[in-house]
Design an enzyme around this catalytic site. Structure first.
Site, short mmCIF file in Angstrom:
data_model
loop_
_atom_site.label_atom_id
_atom_site.label_comp_id
_atom_site.label_asym_id
_atom_site.label_seq_id
_atom_site.Cartn_x
_atom_site.Cartn_y
_atom_site.Cartn_z
CB VAL A 173 80.72 -15.79 -16.37
CG1 VAL A 173 79.66 -16.75 -15.84
CG2 VAL A 173 82.09 -16.34 -16.03
N PRO A 174 78.38 -16.03 -19.03
CG PRO A 174 77.59 -17.79 -20.41
CD PRO A 174 78.67 -17.35 -19.39
CB CYS A 175 74.82 -13.39 -16.02
SG CYS A 175 75.60 -11.72 -16.28
CG HIS A 176 74.60 -12.37 -22.15
ND1 HIS A 176 75.86 -12.77 -21.84
CD2 HIS A 176 74.36 -13.00 -23.45
CE1 HIS A 176 76.29 -13.57 -22.79
NE2 HIS A 176 75.42 -13.90 -23.74
NE ARG A 177 75.30 -17.52 -24.01
CZ ARG A 177 76.58 -18.09 -24.21
NH1 ARG A 177 76.96 -19.04 -23.61
NH2 ARG A 177 77.50 -17.47 -25.15
#
Length: 204
Positions: A173-177
């Protein structure tokens, strides 16, 4: 007295070499029997990655946790035992699909994840934000403000930041984006080096 060992016996017992292959076979049997009996509520495994060793944990519903080494895997497992179930067992086969997809992601052969997810570790607004994070495309970024507007709460920028910081499924779940409005990184559960590495991987 029978059943009581003296100190020499105890030292000898503790010094006995235990064959690693035997331990592996015993654990595999334990894993198989526990699985067949429906006794595993949370299965876990670890995988190596370019951003360090990752802990993967899953319930029957799906992948429930991805944890970086810096989070202290033992502590993460302890928390899962408190929040989900104490019936936790290392069961790598249960995590094969998730491990394969993560490996494909780091090999640049996968842009989205298909593995089933269990979002039960998140509630309310945090879960709402985390549910929308996969809408940010591979190689793209959004600001915390963008995400606040996306979920219909344009003033909740700080709450969005908290939702990203507490995301139990980083990478997948790409919270790094999600970045600050000025384009700087902001915080990340795996550390800024890991966040930079993930963004650079997707930009390449």
């Amino acid at each position: 007295m029978n059943g009581i060992r003296n100190d020499d016996d105890l030292v000898a017992l503790l010094s006995t070499h235990v064959d690693a292959d035997l331990l592996d076979r015993l654990h595999a049997r334990l894993e198989r029997d526990a699985d067949h009996a429906g006794l595993i509520d949370v299965a876990y495994s670890t995988v190596d990655s370019p951003v360090g060793k990752l802990l993967l944990a899953a319930t029957p519903a799906g992948l429930v946790r991805v944890a970086f080494a810096g989070e202290d895997h033992d502590r993460v497992l302890e928390t899962l035992g408190e929040k989900l179930s104490p019936r936790i067992l290392r069961a790598p086969k249960r995590l094969d699909e998730a491990a394969r997809e993560i490996e494909e992601y780091f090999a640049r052969n996968r842009r989205t994840f298909d593995v089933p997810l269990d979002l039960s570790l998140s509630r309310g607004f945090r879960r709402l934000v985390q549910t929308h994070l996969p809408e940010i495309g591979y190689g793209e970024t959004r600001s915390y403000r963008d995400m606040a507007e996306l979920v219909g709460s344009p003033r909740a920028v700080r709450a969005v930041g908290t939702a990203c910081a507490t995301n139990p499924l980083p990478i997948v779940v790409p919270c790094h984006r999600v970045l600050r409005s000025d384009g700087t990184l902001g915080g990340y559960i795996g550390g800024t080096e890991a966040k930079t590495a993930l963004l650079n991987l997707e930009r390449a």
